[in-house]
Design a protein around this motif. Sequence first.
Motif, short mmCIF file in Angstrom:
data_model
loop_
_atom_site.label_atom_id
_atom_site.label_comp_id
_atom_site.label_asym_id
_atom_site.label_seq_id
_atom_site.Cartn_x
_atom_site.Cartn_y
_atom_site.Cartn_z
N PRO A 1 43.74 64.78 21.83
CA PRO A 1 42.65 64.20 22.50
C PRO A 1 42.91 64.43 24.28
CG PRO A 1 43.53 62.70 20.68
CD PRO A 1 44.39 63.94 20.97
N THR A 2 44.06 64.59 24.76
CA THR A 2 44.13 64.56 26.10
C THR A 2 45.04 66.06 26.45
OG1 THR A 2 46.58 63.62 26.02
CG2 THR A 2 44.54 62.03 26.56
N GLY A 3 45.46 66.49 25.39
CA GLY A 3 45.89 68.01 25.28
C GLY A 3 44.82 69.04 25.74
N ILE A 4 43.63 68.78 25.21
CA ILE A 4 42.25 69.69 25.49
C ILE A 4 42.18 69.65 26.85
CG2 ILE A 4 40.25 70.21 24.93
CD1 ILE A 4 40.85 68.96 22.11
N PRO A 5 41.92 68.48 27.43
CA PRO A 5 41.69 68.63 29.04
C PRO A 5 42.80 69.01 30.02
CG PRO A 5 41.52 66.23 28.17
CD PRO A 5 41.56 67.21 27.00
N ILE A 6 44.08 68.71 29.38
CA ILE A 6 45.13 69.04 30.22
C ILE A 6 45.37 70.62 30.37
CG2 ILE A 6 47.76 69.38 30.19
CD1 ILE A 6 47.80 66.27 29.48
N VAL A 7 45.14 71.40 29.21
CA VAL A 7 45.06 72.65 29.15
C VAL A 7 44.06 73.22 29.92
CG1 VAL A 7 45.05 74.56 27.47
CG2 VAL A 7 46.32 72.61 26.89
N ALA A 8 42.73 72.86 29.95
CA ALA A 8 41.84 73.33 30.70
C ALA A 8 41.97 73.13 32.00
CB ALA A 8 40.56 72.47 30.10
N LEU B 1 36.66 37.89 25.45
CA LEU B 1 37.18 37.78 26.72
C LEU B 1 38.60 38.62 26.88
CD1 LEU B 1 35.87 34.34 28.03
CD2 LEU B 1 34.84 36.89 28.31
N THR B 2 39.05 39.03 25.69
CA THR B 2 40.55 39.61 26.01
C THR B 2 40.56 40.90 26.74
OG1 THR B 2 41.16 38.58 23.82
CG2 THR B 2 42.38 40.75 24.59
N LEU B 3 41.23 41.12 27.36
CA LEU B 3 41.39 42.65 28.28
C LEU B 3 42.44 43.17 27.67
CD1 LEU B 3 41.27 41.00 31.95
CD2 LEU B 3 39.40 42.26 30.61
N HIS B 4 42.30 44.41 27.48
CA HIS B 4 43.29 45.17 26.74
C HIS B 4 42.97 46.79 27.45
CE1 HIS B 4 45.31 46.93 22.91
NE2 HIS B 4 45.87 47.40 23.77
N HIS B 5 44.20 47.12 28.22
CA HIS B 5 44.29 48.39 28.95
C HIS B 5 44.24 49.66 27.95
CE1 HIS B 5 44.99 49.22 33.35
NE2 HIS B 5 44.21 50.08 33.01
N HIS B 6 43.06 50.37 28.22
CA HIS B 6 42.79 51.72 27.50
C HIS B 6 42.72 52.79 28.61
CE1 HIS B 6 42.22 49.01 24.02
NE2 HIS B 6 41.94 50.26 23.32
N GLY B 7 42.95 53.93 28.19
CA GLY B 7 42.58 55.12 29.00
C GLY B 7 41.74 56.40 28.24
N TYR B 8 40.60 56.63 29.33
CA TYR B 8 39.61 57.58 28.45
C TYR B 8 40.48 59.02 28.63
CZ TYR B 8 35.33 60.50 28.18
OH TYR B 8 34.46 61.33 27.72
N THR B 9 40.22 59.77 27.68
CA THR B 9 41.13 60.98 27.47
C THR B 9 40.99 61.92 28.74
OG1 THR B 9 39.09 62.08 26.30
CG2 THR B 9 40.91 61.11 25.41
N GLU B 10 40.08 62.11 29.54
CA GLU B 10 39.76 62.92 30.54
C GLU B 10 40.65 62.26 31.82
OE1 GLU B 10 36.00 64.58 31.71
OE2 GLU B 10 35.43 64.35 29.59
N ASN B 11 40.64 60.91 31.96
CA ASN B 11 41.37 60.11 32.88
C ASN B 11 42.91 60.21 32.55
OD1 ASN B 11 38.80 59.28 33.88
ND2 ASN B 11 38.93 57.36 32.82
N LEU B 12 43.41 60.20 31.23
CA LEU B 12 44.69 60.26 31.16
C LEU B 12 45.17 61.69 31.67
CD1 LEU B 12 45.09 58.37 27.77
CD2 LEU B 12 45.73 57.44 30.23
N ALA B 13 44.45 62.66 31.25
CA ALA B 13 44.78 63.96 31.36
C ALA B 13 44.67 64.11 32.71
CB ALA B 13 43.57 64.89 30.86
#
Length: 372
Positions: A16-23, A194-206
Amino acid sequence: MTPPRERVLVIGGTGPTGIPIVAGLVERGHTVTILHRGTHERAETPDSVEHIHADPYDADSLTAALQGRTFDVGLAMYGRLRRVAEVTRGRVGRFLSVGGVPALRGWMNPFLADPAGTPVPLSDTAPTVAHPDEDEKGFRVARTEEHVFEQHPDAAHFRYPYAYGPYQVVPREWMVVRRILDGRRRIIVADGGLTLHHHGYTENLAHAVLLGVDHPEAASGQIFNCGDDEVLSVAQVIELCAAALDHELEVVSLPFELAVPARPLVMQPLPTHRVLDTSTLRDRLGYHDVVPAREAVGRTARWLAANRPEPGGMEEVILTDPFDYDAEDRLLAAWDSALAGFPEVTFERAPGWGHAYSGPGGRPRSRPTFEA
């Protein structure tokens, strides 16, 4: 200043994040080689990328594949990270690795704090899991981080939270999207969602990892918490998915103890928050989201609607959501009945929001017009 063009080895590169990292590496002009098992060839991978097919989980396979090869940069995001760090020692000039936030003490076991709940926000320098009895998985992840820096003292290590976006094997949004596609009109949440749970969008993590490649001196020897700039609540994620798919979905709040169908969305046995402090990433590497979280959730919902996981398949097994609509309807009916039979309680003097609150329904203006 334009970063120098380098020879970069990516262990993985098709996830999921490898694709945008390589690009992103190719766009920067780097010469990119990806090492992976070859089971997931992606159409998105640029043609200029060299492929080495080997098993990153097998040290012998990895060693044989890299025999006689050296690279300016090694980026490890797949396989057994400890073995990858060992095998790449002396074969790469700089080493960047991807791990996970379970290394942080309390992320997977909120009962370690008293009162229970992970500190908010949780710093990248916060204590890591020190003993297996605190959290077996987190203990292994923390020891792996230490091993990376033993092998590569100048490494840069990036802690991922749950990722979301195309190809994600833990697609949080699918729990909402499938209900929308199945025509559901109500969804149960715990305590208002109302629970906050930190996530990261694939392009943002890349983007975070690519900044580590771009800024070697600032990244050297550092551990970075990664995640979206904005942390969305469970209810906000639901509303954004519904809006993206043009569907009306009523969010029904039940007390945490009763909201059994909401457990997979909360992702832990308490409704407490899990929020990361990502200031080191921002301050040292200049990170900001390339896709704002509210837009990213909508994109993910539309992608999942167009690329539906198989019912009962791996994604749903991992999510542990049974999509038991009959049970949900019985619970909703019982809740509606309980609310309908609840006695009306009046207060002699109604509680307010406090005089410091001036928003809707708060304290009225002291003067009808503003005077400068």
